[in-house]
Design a protein around this motif. Structure first.
Motif, PDB file in Angstrom:
ATOM      1  N   ARG A  64       0.122   3.541  -3.045  1.00  0.00           N
ATOM      2  CA  ARG A  64      -0.719   4.681  -2.693  1.00  0.00           C
ATOM      3  C   ARG A  64       0.062   5.908  -2.262  1.00  0.00           C
ATOM      4  O   ARG A  64      -0.497   6.988  -2.149  1.00  0.00           O
ATOM      5  CB  ARG A  64      -1.687   4.293  -1.568  1.00  0.00           C
ATOM      6  N   VAL A  65       1.348   5.742  -1.979  1.00  0.00           N
ATOM      7  CA  VAL A  65       2.136   6.896  -1.544  1.00  0.00           C
ATOM      8  C   VAL A  65       3.338   7.133  -2.468  1.00  0.00           C
ATOM      9  O   VAL A  65       3.438   8.174  -3.100  1.00  0.00           O
ATOM     10  CB  VAL A  65       2.622   6.729  -0.081  1.00  0.00           C
ATOM     11  N   GLN A  95       0.833  -1.215   0.000  1.00  0.00           N
ATOM     12  CA  GLN A  95       0.000   0.000   0.000  1.00  0.00           C
ATOM     13  C   GLN A  95       0.862   1.256   0.000  1.00  0.00           C
ATOM     14  O   GLN A  95       0.538   2.243  -0.654  1.00  0.00           O
ATOM     15  CB  GLN A  95      -0.915   0.009   1.226  1.00  0.00           C
ATOM     16  N   PRO A 103       2.241   7.666  -6.432  1.00  0.00           N
ATOM     17  CA  PRO A 103       1.690   8.992  -6.751  1.00  0.00           C
ATOM     18  C   PRO A 103       2.669  10.127  -6.458  1.00  0.00           C
ATOM     19  O   PRO A 103       2.707  11.107  -7.203  1.00  0.00           O
ATOM     20  CB  PRO A 103       0.446   9.106  -5.862  1.00  0.00           C
TER      21      PRO A 103
END
Ligand SMILES: Nc1ncnc2c1ncn2[C@@H]1O[C@H](COP(=O)(O)OP(=O)(O)O)[C@@H](O)[C@H]1O
Ligand SMILES: [Mg+2]
Lengths: 272, 272
Positions: free
Chosen positions: B167-168, B163, B171
């Motif tokens: 998700r970090v 994740q 992006p």
């Protein structure tokens, strides 16, 4: 160091009247580093009662952030135990502990509401529930109409409010805050302190708040823990008997001054 | 009206128009020999009357560019992210790659034709390597600029390593990836055309060189014009992609359509 030795017993005698939610004992931490080991924390013992607002104050570099990181499960201590709700903390557990850092650390590619909803998205909470809960949190921190804005469109204080909303969105019983207002200007900082107390009394969370500001410590706390310079140890513990809600005027009062003074006496001694 | 009072877009258009007018006027007025610079209209006529040949060359060149782009940018970003994110490979590999980058790879092109023949393969291989190193180095540098506090914050919310990556880190890398794509794309176009001009039997670069050897200036410039069109097309495509991603970048143009925040679905009812 002499005045500190006299004050030491206070720490051990004091017992929080509420049910303890955080219990730390025998905590020690040593960082390995190129110039030899850095003894950051030494024999920390503390108990935080449920629903209390506890402020840890100490000179910069004394290990406050290290302690908070360990309470959050983000770093492993060299020795000692940390219990939260009776169970050891070894890894981050957002069900038990929310964290707010000095910088808001918002994800710049997400809107305010998506930032608040981020922890929920990690756990696969449905879109509708995410939106509802994130919105409720934004309302709580007074940003109900700013959900669609990106972080670069928010002021420093607003960003930190979003960060607080995000720390609360999973409804953990404990909120850890590491100098959350240190990067803000004086006025915003005062306003945010007031705001935080309002949020706290609305949610009845247990808050562990780290700061190096004496005024902030006394203004916010039920209980102040004073840390010494490195290796950080807890050298004093005091109840703040000021009534709530706290007001700006109290800062000029005798009680406030006495408490501030007492903290100052502890932390100025080993000042470098 | 002074230049200062016009919008940047208008000034840009004016400059382009000016260049086109000069291109037509200078040779027609006899200020520049037609052999050095054939008028714009002559060039266009030469190109269009031979549109089959130019069309076929364009297809060859574009295919080579696309294939080389996949290797250069795909490989450059992947390996750059790997090298930049991990301390070990960074220390060992980065100096090696950096010194490779300093080698003028174009001197190796004859070797490429010996290995891959004079067809498209050698152009693709050459342009891919030509674009790979700068893209990789830019990505490696960019990945290191990601704020580690964002990853720490995600960790405090219980984000798993996957994740955190998806998700970090991903992006947060988008600006870097776009910069890498832009750089890699520009270099790949240069690489393909140069390779075609050196040793080949097809493509726009080949048309330019073969026309030049027979001093057919209008056909040389028709080829040059086509290369310009490819470069501008790539630039425009990049702009579209960058706009899409720029909503959160700060200072983003106001007309950028925002990604729909989840607030729209349930939140607005409360806010209204
Ligand atoms: N990752 C680390 N490696 C080595 N030393 C560290 C590290 N993090 C903190 N320290 C050291 O530990 C001490 C306590 O740091 P910190 O917990 O950040 O203090 P505070 O938050 O009270 O300013 C400091 O002397 C700091 O230099
Ligand atoms: Mg700190």
């Amino acid at each position: 160091m002499q005045p500190l030795a006299e004050l030491k017993p206070v720490v051990d005698e004091a017992i929080a009247p509420e049910r303890p939610i955080i219990q730390v004992s025998g905590l020690d931490h040593v960082y390995p580093s190129r110039d030899g080991p850095v003894h950051a924390l030494s024999d920390i013992a503390l108990t935080v009662g449920e629903g209390r607002f506890v402020v840890i104050v100490g000179p910069s570099g004394c290990g406050k952030s290290s302690l908070l990181m360990m309470l959050a499960g983000l770093r492993h201590q060299t020795a000692g135990t940390i219990l939260c709700s009776g169970r050891p903390i070894t890894d981050p557990d957002p069900d038990r502990v929310g964290v707010v850092f000095q910088e808001a650390n918002l994800f710049p590619w997400l809107t305010a509401i998506d930032n608040v909803a981020f922890p929920l998205a990690l756990r696969g909470v449905s879109r509708a529930e995410r939106a509802a809960r994130a919105n409720a949190m934004l309302e709580l921190v007074g940003l109900g109409d700013a959900g669609g804005r990106y972080p670069h469109e928010l002021s420093g204080g607003m960003k930190q409010r979003v960060s607080i909303a995000r720390g609360l969105v999973q409804d953990p019983p404990v909120l850890l805050m590491d100098e959350p207002f240190a990067a803000l200007d004086e006025q915003t900082r005062m306003a945010m302190g007031e705001e935080l107390l309002r949020i706290w009394s609305a949610t009845r969370k247990t808050v562990v708040f780290v700061t190096h500001s004496l005024t902030e410590a006394v203004y916010l706390a039920d209980e102040v823990l004073v840390m010494s310079a490195r290796p950080g140890r807890i050298v004093d513990r005091m109840e703040v008997e000021l009534p709530r809600p706290r007001t700006y005027e109290m800062m000029a009062g005798a009680v406030f001054g006495r408490l501030r003074d007492r903290i100052w006496q502890q932390i100025k001694a080993p000042a470098r | 009206m002074s230049l200062g009072a016009m919008s940047p877009g208008a000034v840009r258009t004016l400059i382009i128009l000016g260049v086109l007018v000069l291109w037509e006027a200078l040779p027609r007025l006899g200020l520049v020999p037609m052999l050095f610079l054939p008028p714009l209209t002559t060039t266009l006529v030469a190109g269009f009357s031979d549109w089959r040949v130019y069309g076929a060359a364009l297809v060859v060149t574009l295919t080579e560019v696309a294939a080389a782009l996949v290797f250069a940018v795909g490989g450059g970003i992947l390996i750059g992210a790997f090298v930049g994110a991990l301390a070990g490979p960074r220390r060992i590999l980065l100096p090696v790659f950096s010194s490779f980058y300093a080698v003028p790879i174009v001197v190796l092109y004859p070797v490429f034709t010996a290995w891959f023949g004079i067809g498209s393969e050698s152009k693709i291989a050459f342009a891919a390597i030509y674009g790979f190193f700068p893209t990789m180095l830019a990505t490696a540098a960019g990945i290191q600029t990601i704020d580690p506090n964002l990853v720490l914050t995600a960790r405090s919310m219980g984000a798993t390593p996957v994740q955190r990556l998806l998700r970090v880190i991903l992006p947060a890398s988008i600006p870097t990836l776009l910069a890498g794509l832009r750089l890699g794309g520009a270099l790949v176009i240069v690489g393909v055309v140069v390779a075609e001009m050196l040793i080949s039997a097809a493509g726009i670069g080949y048309l330019v060189t073969s026309s030049r050897t027979v001093l057919d200036s209008p056909r040389v410039f028709a080829g040059v014009l086509l290369v310009l069109v490819i470069a501008m097309g790539f630039d425009m495509a990049m702009r579209v992609v960058e706009r899409r991603c720029a909503a959160w970048g700060g200072g983003a143009p106001a007309q950028v359509p925002r990604r729909r925040p989840i607030a729209r679905e349930t939140g607005q009812a409360n806010a209204a």
